[in-house]
Enzyme design. Structure first.
Site, PDB file in Angstrom:
ATOM      1  CD  GLU A 278      -2.630   1.234   0.029  1.00  0.00           C
ATOM      2  OE1 GLU A 278      -2.181   2.372   0.244  1.00  0.00           O
ATOM      3  OE2 GLU A 278      -3.198   0.539   0.893  1.00  0.00           O
ATOM      4  CE  LYS A 339      -5.019   6.795   0.782  1.00  0.00           C
ATOM      5  NZ  LYS A 339      -4.223   5.938   1.691  1.00  0.00           N
ATOM      6  CB  CYS A 389      -5.667   2.479   2.290  1.00  0.00           C
ATOM      7  SG  CYS A 389      -5.127   1.731   3.858  1.00  0.00           S
TER       8      CYS A 389
END
Length: 517
Positions: A278, A339, A389
Site C-alpha cells: 500500500e 480502496k 489494508c
C-alpha cells in the site's frame, strides 16, 4: 436480596476479565501459524472463560447501574488491551504528545464499550423477571439471549459509523476448534458460538444444553471441513516488503530510495504476479520520474509478468484515492482498484474533526471511496481480488465479490502498510484477520505489507511462507487459486449481515416480550 458489591470491586473484576478476553484475541502465537486449525496453539480457550465471567457478573448485578458498569468496564478494558498500539501511530508518527495519544486511545475504547454496556443492560433487564433466572438456567434460554446481545454489539461496533471491529471475539478461534464452522457462519457467527459457549459455562454446566456445547466443541475432531471450493491451478507470486520507515516515508531521499528499490525488485522478480505494498510509492504517477512507469511496463511484459502496485491516484480537482495500480500483461491494461472502506481520521476526515487531523499531520488524509464490489485483476488465468489494508476486516463487504461465481476472485490480494505501528502485536493481529477471511471464503490470500507480515496464506487459513517482520525482502512462492462458493460467501454476498441481525432481533424481542408481558 443481597446488597450490591461496591463498584470498585465490580470494576476490578470486570477489568480483569476484559484483559483475559484481550489476551485471547490480541496476542496470537506465531507458532500457531503453521499448525492445523484444530491443533494449533493459541489462547482461544480464554475467550469463553472471559465472557463467562462477564455473564456471571451480569447475572449477579443488583441494579441497572451495576449491570451497565460491569459491561462497560469489561469492554473498555478488553478493547484498550486489544488496540493499545494506536498510541504508537498517534504519538510516534502522528506527532501527538504521549499523554494525549494515550487519552485518545482510552476514550476510543470507552466510547466503543458503550455498545456492550447497552447489551449487558438489556441482558440484565430481560433476566430479572421473577422466576425467570431459574427456568432460563434449566433449559439454557438465557445463553441464547447472551449470545444474541453480545454478537449484536459486536456487529454494531464493526459496521456502524464506518465500523471498527478490530479484535472481535471470533478472531480468537482461528486456531481453535470453532474454526470448523467459519465457512458456514463467518466471523460474527463464530462470535455468537463463542458467546453462547461462555454463557453455558457461566451456568456451571448444569443445564441440558451443556451436552450440545460439548458436541459443538468435539465436532471438528470427528468430521473434516467440506471443500466448497476447487483448485484453479498455481500461480507464482513475488511479494515485496520495502520496510520504509513511516517517519521519513515522504522525504525526498527516502522516496528516491523507494523508487529505485521497487524498480530493481520488480525487474528481478521470478513470480508471474508481483505485489507491491500500500502506497509503497508515495507519489502520484504524474510525479514519477520520466519514463519510470514505462520502464516497469517493459520489464513486466518482457518477462510475461503482472504487478499490483500500491499508489495514490487522482488530482486536486477530482480528489485522491488510495489505490492499487495493475501493470503488465494482465487482461485489463489500465486496471486500477480504489480502496472502498476508508480509515476514519487516517484516510477520510469525519465532519467536525478537521482539528484532530491537524494535530497528527497526516499527508493525504482525505481520500475518495472506490466501488464496493470491484472487478478482479486477471493474471495468468487467475482472478485476483485486491483490497487495501484493513478492508480485510470486513468479510461481509468482500463477500459481495462472490455473488457471481464466474467473476469471483480465485486469489485474494491484500496490500498494506502497517509501518504506523512499529514492531507491535498489530502486525500479528492483522495476519490473523487475513486468516479468518481465508477460512470464510476458502480462498488463498497473499499479503504484501511495508513492514510485515508479508505472507502466503492458503485456503485453509495456514500461513505457508512469510517474511521476517521489519526487514527488507522479497518473498517468492506458489499460491493455489480456488473457485467455488462457501455458504458464508453465498448469504453474506447477497444479504450482508441482515440474516444475523434478524435472527438476533427475534431472540432479543422474544425475551423482551417475555420480560414485559
Amino acid at each position: 436480596m443481597q446488597p450490591a458489591p461496591p463498584l470498585w470491586r465490580t470494576g476490578v473484576l470486570s477489568a480483569f476479565a476484559g484483559l483475559l478476553l484481550a489476551a485471547s484475541v490480541a496476542w496470537p502465537l506465531p507458532s500457531s501459524w503453521f499448525s492445523p486449525i484444530t491443533q494449533g496453539t493459541s489462547f482461544w480457550w480464554l475467550q469463553p472463560l472471559a465472557l463467562a465471567l462477564l455473564c456471571r457478573g451480569l447475572q449477579e448485578a443488583q441494579n441497572l447501574r451495576q449491570a451497565w458498569f460491569t459491561g462497560w468496564i469489561f469492554a473498555s478494558s478488553w478493547l484498550a488491551g486489544t488496540f493499545w498500539w494506536l498510541v504508537v501511530a498517534m504519538h510516534v508518527y502522528g506527532g501527538m504528545n504521549a499523554p494525549l495519544a494515550v487519552f485518545a486511545t482510552v476514550i476510543l475504547a470507552a466510547a466503543l464499550a458503550v455498545y456492550y454496556a447497552l447489551a449487558g443492560l438489556v441482558y440484565w433487564r430481560c433476566t430479572r423477571r421473577r422466576g425467570f433466572a431459574h427456568h432460563a438456567a434449566r433449559w439454557g434460554a438465557s445463553s441464547l439471549l447472551f449470545a444474541a446481545l453480545w454478537t449484536a454489539a459486536e456487529m454494531a461496533r464493526g459496521t456502524w459509523l464506518t465500523g471498527f471491529g478490530w479484535g472481535a471475539v471470533g478472531y480468537a478461534h482461528v486456531d481453535g476448534p470453532l474454526a470448523f464452522y467459519v465457512p458456514w457462519v463467518g466471523a460474527y457467527g463464530l462470535t455468537a458460538l463463542g458467546a453462547w459457549l461462555a454463557a453455558v459455562l457461566a451456568q456451571g454446566l448444569r443445564m441440558r444444553w451443556a451436552a450440545a456445547a460439548l458436541v459443538i466443541l468435539c465436532m471438528p475432531w470427528a468430521a473434516a471441513v467440506p471443500n466448497w471450493t476447487q483448485s484453479t491451478g498455481s500461480l507464482r507470486v513475488t511479494l515485496l516488503q520495502g520496510n520504509i520507515s513511516q517517519s521519513n516515508k515522504f522525504d525526498a531521499p527516502t522516496v528516491e530510495q523507494a523508487l529505485r528499490w521497487y524498480a530493481t525488485q520488480i525487474a528481478a522478480a521470478q513470480g508471474a504476479l508481483v505485489v507491491v505494498p500500500e502506497t509503497a510509492i508515495p507519489l502520484l504517477p504524474a510525479q514519477w520520474p520520466p519514463g519510470y512507469m514505462q520502464s516497469l511496463q517493459d520489464s513486466l511484459r518482457a518477462n510475461n509478468q503482472s504487478a499490483l502496485i500500491g499508489v495514490p491516484l487522482g488530482d486536486a480537482q477530482s480528489g485522491y484515492t488510495n489505490s492499487a495500480l495493475g501493470l503488465g500483461v494482465a487482461q485489463t491494461a489500465d486496471y486500477r482498484y480504489d480502496k472502498h472502506h476508508l480509515v476514519p481520521f487516517g484516510e477520510f476526515i469525519p465532519p467536525m474533526f478537521h482539528w484532530f487531523i491537524d494535530l497528527m499531520h497526516i499527508p493525504l488524509g482525505d481520500f475518495n471511496r472506490g466501488p464496493l464490489a470491484a472487478p478482479s485483476f486477471v493474471a495468468q488465468g487467475q482472478r485476483l481480488g485486491p483490497h487495501i489494508c484493513y478492508e480485510d476486516l470486513f468479510g461481509e463487504e468482500l463477500a459481495t465479490r462472490f455473488v457471481q461465481p464466474e467473476q469471483a476472485p480465485t486469489v485474494l490480494v491484500n496490500l498494506s502498510n502497517l509501518g504506523w505501528f512499529d514492531d507491535t502485536v498489530a502486525l500479528d493481529q492483522h495476519a490473523t484477520i487475513a486468516r479468518m477471511r481465508a477460512l470464510e471464503f476458502q480462498r488463498p490470500i497473499v499479503r504484501a505489507t511495508n513492514t510485515g507480515v508479508s505472507a502466503i496464506i492458503d485456503h485453509r487459513g495456514y500461513i505457508l511462507a512469510a517474511l521476517p517482520r521489519l526487514q527488507t525482502g522479497a518473498l517468492e512462492g506458489l499460491v493455489e487459486g480456488r473457485t467455488g462458493t462457501t455458504p458464508f460467501a453465498w448469504w453474506a454476498g447477497r444479504f450482508g449481515l441482515w440474516p444475523l441481525w434478524l435472527l438476533f432481533s427475534l431472540i432479543v424481542g422474544a425475551f423482551w416480550i417475555r420480560r414485559h408481558p
